[in-house]
Design a protein around this motif. Structure first.
Motif, PDB file in Angstrom:
ATOM      1  N   ALA A   1       0.830  -1.201   0.000  1.00 58.06           N
ATOM      2  CA  ALA A   1       0.000   0.000   0.000  1.00 58.06           C
ATOM      3  C   ALA A   1       0.867   1.255   0.000  1.00 58.06           C
ATOM      4  CB  ALA A   1      -0.932  -0.001   1.208  1.00 58.06           C
TER       5      ALA A   1
ATOM      6  N   ALA B   1       0.941   3.455  -3.418  1.00 57.24           N
ATOM      7  CA  ALA B   1       0.237   4.731  -3.241  1.00 57.24           C
ATOM      8  C   ALA B   1       1.190   5.918  -3.346  1.00 57.24           C
ATOM      9  CB  ALA B   1      -0.482   4.754  -1.895  1.00 57.24           C
TER      10      ALA B   1
ATOM     11  N   ASP C   1      -4.158   3.678  -1.192  1.00 59.24           N
ATOM     12  CA  ASP C   1      -3.465   3.155  -0.013  1.00 59.24           C
ATOM     13  C   ASP C   1      -4.443   2.422   0.900  1.00 59.24           C
ATOM     14  OD1 ASP C   1      -0.784   3.720   1.836  1.00 59.24           O
ATOM     15  OD2 ASP C   1      -2.627   3.585   3.000  1.00 59.24           O
TER      16      ASP C   1
END
Length: 205
Positions: free
Chosen positions: A97, A101, A132
């Motif tokens: 994530a 992101a 995310d």
């Protein structure tokens, strides 16, 4: 690595470490204190991108990624009441994530950097923060992804409850994700003020 990157590196590392510690402490029913510190990573990335460019922002993100992995490895060795403080699914979700992101944030910011001063940091953070949240909570808690690490017990996260205690019924992890996402969106707006101040000072120093 240029010396001018050092403040950004230190800031990113501090945010990642603090967030990994504060995520262990609850704030209300749906959040942890880490939810309020972690979004600041997007602020650091955007400041680095604006002042020093895309390459510098990527270097700082990679440092944050490495620090995050180190924190996760430590967490997997610390036993809590229900097992390791950091499960393998949480470690994988957190790492992916963050990296995806943040790199997406950098890419979007770079495309929009010549627009109005607030466009690039706001849009990149809103999209990056949303991705995310989606990646982390899906990998860490969704029962449909239990194949990632079958021994990880996420049955508690699958408990069906009213969304945020008032909405339609949904798995608990969805409420956690929505609450986290809301905080990210709010802080994305609030972060425009320090972004403007910090970038102005760095570019004139």
């Amino acid at each position: 690595m240029k010396r001018t990157y050092l403040p950004g590196i230190i800031a990113m590392a501090a945010i990642v470490v603090a967030s990994n510690i504060l995520v262990q402490f609850l704030y209300g029913n749906w959040l942890t204190w880490g939810a309020f510190t972690y979004p600041l990573a997007f602020l650091v990335t955007d400041v680095m991108n604006r002042v020093y460019g895309t390459a510098a922002a990527r270097r700082v993100v990679l440092v944050g990624f490495v620090v995050g992995i180190f924190c996760s490895l430590i967490g997997t060795q610390i036993m809590g009441e229900f097992g390791p403080l950091v499960t393998l699914r949480i470690a994988i979700g957190s790492g992916l994530a963050f990296l995806i992101a943040q790199m997406l944030d950098i890419g979007i910011f770079t495309v929009l950097r010549n627009g109005k001063w607030w466009t690039a940091p706001l849009v990149s953070t809103l999209i990056g923060g949303s991705i995310d949240t989606a990646i982390f909570f899906s990998i860490a808690f969704s029962s449909s992804l239990s194949f990632i690490h079958p021994p990880t017990d996420v049955s508690w996260a699958a408990e069906v409850l009213p969304l945020l205690g008032v909405g339609p019924e949904a798995p608990l992890w969805v409420s956690l994700a929505v609450a986290d996402w809301t905080v990210k969106l709010t802080l994305a707006l609030l972060a425009l003020v320090p972004f403007r101040i910090i970038t102005a000072r760095l570019r004139t120093s």
